[in-house]
Design an enzyme around this catalytic site. Structure first.
Site, PDB file in Angstrom:
ATOM      1  N   THR A  98       0.847  -1.199   0.000  1.00  0.00           N
ATOM      2  CA  THR A  98       0.000   0.000   0.000  1.00  0.00           C
ATOM      3  C   THR A  98       0.879   1.244   0.000  1.00  0.00           C
ATOM      4  O   THR A  98       1.984   1.223   0.533  1.00  0.00           O
ATOM      5  CB  THR A  98      -0.974  -0.005   1.199  1.00  0.00           C
ATOM      6  OG1 THR A  98      -1.888   1.096   1.079  1.00  0.00           O
ATOM      7  CG2 THR A  98      -0.249   0.084   2.541  1.00  0.00           C
ATOM      8  N   ASP A 103      -4.070  -6.840  -3.483  1.00  0.00           N
ATOM      9  CA  ASP A 103      -3.843  -5.394  -3.629  1.00  0.00           C
ATOM     10  C   ASP A 103      -4.904  -4.620  -2.854  1.00  0.00           C
ATOM     11  O   ASP A 103      -6.021  -5.100  -2.656  1.00  0.00           O
ATOM     12  CB  ASP A 103      -3.886  -5.001  -5.112  1.00  0.00           C
ATOM     13  CG  ASP A 103      -2.675  -5.536  -5.864  1.00  0.00           C
ATOM     14  OD1 ASP A 103      -1.767  -6.082  -5.214  1.00  0.00           O
ATOM     15  OD2 ASP A 103      -2.640  -5.402  -7.101  1.00  0.00           O
ATOM     16  N   ASP A 104      -4.550  -3.386  -2.464  1.00  0.00           N
ATOM     17  CA  ASP A 104      -5.459  -2.652  -1.579  1.00  0.00           C
ATOM     18  C   ASP A 104      -6.654  -2.046  -2.312  1.00  0.00           C
ATOM     19  O   ASP A 104      -7.566  -1.534  -1.667  1.00  0.00           O
ATOM     20  CB  ASP A 104      -4.701  -1.574  -0.775  1.00  0.00           C
ATOM     21  CG  ASP A 104      -4.045  -0.515  -1.654  1.00  0.00           C
ATOM     22  OD1 ASP A 104      -4.170  -0.586  -2.891  1.00  0.00           O
ATOM     23  OD2 ASP A 104      -3.402   0.396  -1.091  1.00  0.00           O
ATOM     24  N   ASP A 105      -6.672  -2.097  -3.644  1.00  0.00           N
ATOM     25  CA  ASP A 105      -7.742  -1.407  -4.365  1.00  0.00           C
ATOM     26  C   ASP A 105      -8.765  -2.342  -5.020  1.00  0.00           C
ATOM     27  O   ASP A 105      -9.674  -1.895  -5.687  1.00  0.00           O
ATOM     28  CB  ASP A 105      -7.147  -0.466  -5.430  1.00  0.00           C
ATOM     29  CG  ASP A 105      -6.269  -1.202  -6.424  1.00  0.00           C
ATOM     30  OD1 ASP A 105      -5.834  -2.335  -6.125  1.00  0.00           O
ATOM     31  OD2 ASP A 105      -6.007  -0.645  -7.508  1.00  0.00           O
ATOM     32  N   GLU A 165       3.745 -11.289 -12.315  1.00  0.00           N
ATOM     33  CA  GLU A 165       3.145 -12.543 -11.858  1.00  0.00           C
ATOM     34  C   GLU A 165       3.942 -13.749 -12.364  1.00  0.00           C
ATOM     35  O   GLU A 165       4.333 -14.603 -11.571  1.00  0.00           O
ATOM     36  CB  GLU A 165       1.673 -12.602 -12.276  1.00  0.00           C
ATOM     37  CG  GLU A 165       0.775 -11.546 -11.615  1.00  0.00           C
ATOM     38  CD  GLU A 165       0.760 -10.198 -12.325  1.00  0.00           C
ATOM     39  OE1 GLU A 165       1.627  -9.957 -13.200  1.00  0.00           O
ATOM     40  OE2 GLU A 165      -0.119  -9.371 -11.999  1.00  0.00           O
TER      41      GLU A 165
END
Ligand code: UGA
Ligand code: MN
Length: 245
Positions: A25, A119-121, A207
């Site tokens: 983040t 992921d934070d979103d 990835e």
């Protein structure tokens, strides 16, 4: 690490396999909104341990205060992305979390657990976590609103084996899958101590840079009814707004 196993038993008496959710983040206008929405999901997932890695030299007060009252078991780390690293987002932070896991657990002695790069979103449904919990090596599923498609997915043959990728963007990648579309067993990560994210990988190549050291395509475990369900995780871009005040 013995100490941690004892701690894990205390925290998670349910004996469910633990989910380690790793979230990079960084400071921006929507950070707290994004973290709030992710936390509201994670709080409802049993036996989840949240590893939050800030892209900063020091842990910030905003994230420290946020985590303290989150009601979620967590570990708070930080790792600043150097200026020279301009391509991949969150790679260094995920590597920091992998190093922490490898420090905390010896290979062969770790409790059953799965690692997910959250992921934070993004938006995560609760079903997603219950399927990934029993991952043997690496499990995969479709990702909604990803790569210029309504959803990205994988091709699964009649025997339930993954044989390719249903994507528009860079389909020739060894693993053409978004970070939100797979989870890895903690054991596999401990057995392969050199598997890391390539910090300056081109877009979409982060990835595969990690997965290629862990697994072959034929060993992937398709979840979500052989990857036919797409209601589990959505990629959301929250940071594209222009605000006037
Ligand atoms: C896509 C993938 O979904 C990411 O997992 C991948 O890291 C990224 O591409 C990439 O290959 O660079 P995208 O939505 O474009 O993701 O990226 P963001 O959501 O902006 O960033 C991914 C994660 O890294 C987020 O949790 C974000 O908070 C964090 N991040 C982003 C940082 O820690 N530092 C930054 O400077 C930017
Ligand atoms: Mn994103």
């Amino acid at each position: 690490m013995q100490v941690y196993s004892a701690l894990a038993e205390k925290i998670y008496p349910s004996k469910l396999p633990i989910i380690f959710a790793i979230t990079p983040t960084y400071a921006r206008l929507v950070q707290k909104a994004d973290l709030t929405s992710v936390a509201n999901t994670f709080r409802q997932v049993p036996a989840l341990h949240w590893i939050v890695v800030e892209d900063s030299f020091n842990k910030t007060k905003l994230v420290s205060d946020f985590l303290r009252i989150s009601g979620i078991e967590y570990t708070h780390l930080c790792a600043k992305t150097p200026k020279e690293v301009t391509r991949s987002r969150g790679a260094l932070q995920r590597n920091k979390a992998l190093t922490w896991l490898r420090y905390m657990f010896n290979s062969g002695e770790a409790p059953p657990a799965v690692v997910y790069f959250a992921d934070d979103d993004n938006t995560y449904t609760l079903e997603l976590f219950e399927e990934m919990r029993y991952t043997k090596k690496v499990s995969v599923w479709p990702v909604g609103l990803a790569g210029g498609l309504r959803y990205e997915s994988v091709k699964v043959n009649a025997d339930g084996k993954v044989v390719g990728w249903k994507v528009k963007y860079a389909a020739s990648r060894l693993f053409a899958i978004d970070m939100a579309g797979f989870a890895v067993s903690l054991n596999l990560i401990l057995e392969n101590p050199r598997a890391m994210f390539q910090v300056n990988a081109r877009g979409g190549h982060l990835e595969p840079s990690f997965l290629m050291d862990l697994v072959k395509m034929k060993d992937l475990e398709p979840k979500a009814d052989n990857c036919t369900k797409i209601l589990w995780v959505f990629k959301i871009q929250t940071d594209k707004q222009v605000l006037a005040n």
